[in-house]
Scaffold this active site. Structure first.
Site, short mmCIF file in Angstrom:
data_model
loop_
_atom_site.label_atom_id
_atom_site.label_comp_id
_atom_site.label_asym_id
_atom_site.label_seq_id
_atom_site.Cartn_x
_atom_site.Cartn_y
_atom_site.Cartn_z
N CYS A 55 0.83 -1.21 0.00
CA CYS A 55 0.00 0.00 0.00
C CYS A 55 0.86 1.26 0.00
CB CYS A 55 -0.93 0.01 1.20
SG CYS A 55 -2.13 -1.34 1.22
N ARG A 132 -8.06 -4.13 -3.26
CA ARG A 132 -7.47 -3.05 -4.06
C ARG A 132 -8.42 -2.77 -5.23
NH1 ARG A 132 -2.56 -2.61 -1.74
NH2 ARG A 132 -1.65 -4.54 -0.93
#
Length: 220
Positions: A55, A132
């Site tokens: 991330c 995601r």
């Protein structure tokens, strides 16, 4: 005994071509509504968790393309199931350790309200983290593209730029874009719906036709 987290009940999830579900949320830039972005394109993306390595690379990547996106009348809005204090600490950490200042807001979705509305939770993968996901919305807040990635795979920023460029090119010129298309490449002209039109296009010198249904042209 492990506490069970209940996801918000959702009647229907957004699809390509549908209006995006409205929301109001706490972010690192204060409270924001989806309506605040009307008139511009918007990339709403979710990430699993703050202070995680994949991330972190994605946030740096999104920030790197943010100036280009803004030149294309496109805004960024991140989201994860973390608190606003966690978000603030993480973006400060990224600036301190990588020298990258995160300029776009990040939704603190502890209630999973926004993630639930957009179908960002994949219970089979994780019931407490967002996937995601990437939702691209146009200035009328219609969902134009949806991309999902697994938790283990970081996103490709060049593809996100390419996708938005292609969508905006389609809207401006009424054309389609072929596989691997990028700005400056030839575009596809929609096929004619009549025999007469099909014959005419084969003689159109501005087009390059392999057959009546497959014609391309350069954009001026």
């Amino acid at each position: 005994m492990t506490e069970q987290i209940t996801q918000p009940e959702v009647k229907s999830l957004p699809r390509i071509g549908s209006k995006a579900p409205q929301f109001e949320a706490v972010t690192t830039h204060g409270k924001l509504k989806l309506e605040d972005y009307k008139g511009s394109w918007l990339v709403l993306f979710s990430h699993p968790a703050d202070f995680t390595p994949v991330c972190t690379t994605e946030f740096i990547g999104f920030q790197n393309i943010y100036p280009q996106l803004r030149e294309m009348n496109t805004e960024l809005l991140g989201l994860s199931i973390d608190s606003v204090h966690s978000h603030i600490a993480w973006v400060r950490n990224i600036e301190q350790n990588w020298g990258v200042k995160i300029e776009f807001p990040v939704i603190a979705d502890l209630s999973m309200d926004v993630a639930g509305k957009f179908g960002m939770i994949m219970p089979e993968e994780s019931s407490t983290e967002a996937s995601r996901a990437v939702f691209v919305m146009d200035p009328e807040q219609v969902v134009r593209a949806i991309i999902y990635y697994p938790l283990s795979t970081g996103r490709n920023m060049d593809e996100i730029l390419r996708l938005i460029t292609a969508l905006q090119t389609t809207d401006e010129h009424g054309v389609a874009t072929p596989a691997d298309w990028k700005k400056g490449d030839r575009v596809i002209v929609p096929p004619s719906a009549t025999q007469e039109g099909a014959a005419e296009r084969m003689n159109d010198e501005s087009l390059e036709c392999k057959d009546f249904y497959f014609c391309t042209k350069e954009l001026k």
